[in-house]
Design a protein around this motif. Sequence first.
Motif, short mmCIF file in Angstrom:
data_model
loop_
_atom_site.label_atom_id
_atom_site.label_comp_id
_atom_site.label_asym_id
_atom_site.label_seq_id
_atom_site.Cartn_x
_atom_site.Cartn_y
_atom_site.Cartn_z
N ILE A 159 0.91 -1.17 0.03
CA ILE A 159 -0.12 -0.06 0.14
C ILE A 159 0.71 1.06 -0.08
CG2 ILE A 159 -2.14 -1.19 0.92
CD1 ILE A 159 -1.07 0.12 3.88
N LEU A 160 0.24 2.22 -0.28
CA LEU A 160 0.89 3.59 -0.45
C LEU A 160 1.18 4.30 0.82
CD1 LEU A 160 -0.87 5.22 -3.70
CD2 LEU A 160 1.17 4.01 -3.80
N LYS A 161 2.02 5.11 1.00
CA LYS A 161 2.24 5.94 2.35
C LYS A 161 1.11 6.56 2.78
CE LYS A 161 5.11 9.30 4.57
NZ LYS A 161 3.92 10.22 5.06
N GLU A 162 0.40 7.30 1.72
CA GLU A 162 -0.58 7.75 2.10
C GLU A 162 -1.96 7.04 2.64
OE1 GLU A 162 0.74 8.10 -0.81
OE2 GLU A 162 1.37 9.82 -0.75
N GLN A 163 -2.05 5.86 2.08
CA GLN A 163 -2.91 4.80 2.86
C GLN A 163 -2.37 4.50 4.11
OE1 GLN A 163 -2.42 2.16 -0.75
NE2 GLN A 163 -4.73 2.29 -0.81
N LYS A 164 -1.08 4.34 4.34
CA LYS A 164 -0.54 3.89 5.68
C LYS A 164 -1.03 5.00 6.80
CE LYS A 164 3.28 0.96 4.46
NZ LYS A 164 4.78 0.63 4.68
N ASP A 165 -0.81 6.54 6.02
CA ASP A 165 -1.31 7.53 6.87
C ASP A 165 -2.67 7.33 7.24
OD1 ASP A 165 1.55 8.43 6.91
OD2 ASP A 165 0.88 9.85 5.52
N SER A 166 -3.52 7.28 6.57
CA SER A 166 -4.95 6.87 6.81
C SER A 166 -5.23 6.09 7.68
CB SER A 166 -5.85 6.71 5.44
OG SER A 166 -5.67 7.74 4.48
N ILE A 167 -4.69 4.76 7.62
CA ILE A 167 -4.82 3.78 8.56
C ILE A 167 -4.34 4.10 10.06
CG2 ILE A 167 -4.05 1.48 9.29
CD1 ILE A 167 -3.83 0.88 6.43
N CYS A 168 -3.35 4.98 10.16
CA CYS A 168 -2.94 5.52 11.39
C CYS A 168 -3.76 6.43 12.04
CB CYS A 168 -1.44 6.22 11.20
SG CYS A 168 -0.21 5.03 10.95
N GLU A 169 -4.38 7.36 11.03
CA GLU A 169 -5.60 8.29 11.85
C GLU A 169 -6.69 7.58 12.18
OE1 GLU A 169 -6.45 11.21 8.87
OE2 GLU A 169 -4.28 11.80 8.54
N PHE A 170 -7.04 6.42 11.59
CA PHE A 170 -8.04 5.42 12.02
C PHE A 170 -8.03 4.76 12.95
CE2 PHE A 170 -10.22 1.40 11.77
CZ PHE A 170 -11.39 1.68 11.84
N MET A 171 -6.58 4.33 13.23
CA MET A 171 -6.35 3.38 14.62
C MET A 171 -6.31 4.41 15.84
SD MET A 171 -6.31 0.65 13.43
CE MET A 171 -6.07 -0.32 14.82
N VAL A 172 -5.85 5.42 15.69
CA VAL A 172 -5.99 6.38 16.77
C VAL A 172 -7.31 6.60 17.20
CG1 VAL A 172 -5.50 8.65 17.29
CG2 VAL A 172 -3.88 7.47 16.06
N LYS A 173 -8.37 6.66 16.41
CA LYS A 173 -9.60 6.72 16.54
C LYS A 173 -10.25 5.70 17.26
CE LYS A 173 -14.12 7.75 14.54
NZ LYS A 173 -15.11 7.99 13.34
N LEU A 174 -9.59 4.44 16.66
CA LEU A 174 -9.97 3.12 17.41
C LEU A 174 -9.68 2.95 18.73
CD1 LEU A 174 -11.54 0.46 16.59
CD2 LEU A 174 -9.56 -0.64 16.18
N LEU A 175 -8.31 3.50 18.93
CA LEU A 175 -7.93 3.41 20.38
C LEU A 175 -8.52 4.23 21.29
CD1 LEU A 175 -5.25 2.82 22.42
CD2 LEU A 175 -3.91 4.68 21.32
#
Length: 441
Positions: free
Chosen positions: A248-264
């Motif tokens: 996956i692209l870096k931008e997609q990883k950034d989106s995943i990180c933002e989402f995981m913060v919300k999940l946390l």
Amino acid sequence: MLDSNQIQLEQEILGALLNNSKLVIVAKERIKYYMFKYKPHMKIYMNILDMAERKMEIDLITFINFSRNSIAEMDGVTYVTEIGTCSNSDASFNTKLELLIEGYKRFLYLEMCNNINESMSIEEIESELESTKVNIHKCQFKKEIDIAAQYNDYMSWLYDENRNKGISSNLTQIDKYLGNFQKGRLITVFARSGVGKTTFSIQIASNMALQGANVFYGSAEMSVNQVFNKIAASHLSVSSKSIDDDSILKEQKDSICEFMVKLLENNFYVSTETDIDKFINEIKLYKLHHSIDVVFVDYINKYIDFSDRDIMTNKLGRVSGKLKSLAMQEDICVVLIAQANRSVDKRSGEMAIEKIDASDIQDSARIEQDSDQVVALYRNIKLDDKKYKDKLFKMGKLRYNSSDADENPECMNAVVIKNRHGERGTCALKWQGKYSRITNF
């Protein structure tokens, strides 16, 4: 006169609690504050329980700060500090608790003997005996028996307009049949291999967390990273395989990180512990420091004791029984994932969905009995084969708008086959395997 061995025993128990907060779970369920004979020890134990109720971390420094206004009642900071160094091993902790309980029972019997004398009537002696028996029995219970409190609690619940209405999975039809996922219930979800029971459980678990529920997810087959990959893939429309192989692209990883913060932020916790007793203690410990609304157990076969030579049905039954007790005692919803019998895989027939019932849960006797509600999942997994799917498409036998999973490769059927609290029936769900996603049909 206090015995020096008794003092040392009490010190070692309290020292163990101040050094290992996990032991508070065990102690809380087995001993009461009044079992400590030395009053400062009673106060120390009461404060430890108070900290646990407030979901505070428990260690010596934190305890002293928490108890600063009442530390004199505990014989001072120096004494409490000495207690914190009294226990270097947790190996015999349960034995020490048993010795404390036995010592308290012995104290009650001796006290009874001292209270009885020749001038007492038979009725008075019998009353003394009965009172002692009651106190002895109390040693075996976690909480006091209070009949009036049960009725008061029920009346308060009955008229509470803001009472908990259960936890929504965001899958509308399933929530309607089950009346949402209610605390105190054991809900079993089962399917044959490859249908998507783990995808289903992770999907509804993350849906619940994102709506504000506190979720504890027991994953015995997948690592923490794999669970998070499936959640990210579902909610961000990214292929879970592409996350796994890092394409996956870096931008997609950034989106995943933002989402995981919300999940946390929504308290979604993953445990990979597979010893059922340790797993349950981990749940209770987590609940001391955080709230828990729902626990997922994925899946039951991974939590059995293989050193046990009993038949599989009984081994699984012991696990489901413990989970049912956990749901009721801790007031949480437990969602148990189970495997369908291999015989289900061999069924051919286009109406396989109607053939799945509670007896198809692998070694099901006790699991089905313990469960309040049972949901069977079905997909026509032959349609995962592209060649087979293309063949049916050319024959005009694929219907993407159909709510029948036998003819729609993007459909999963969920059948409520046991429901102590409502009706039974079949739901159609949207299946998107590429994204590990299940949504409303």
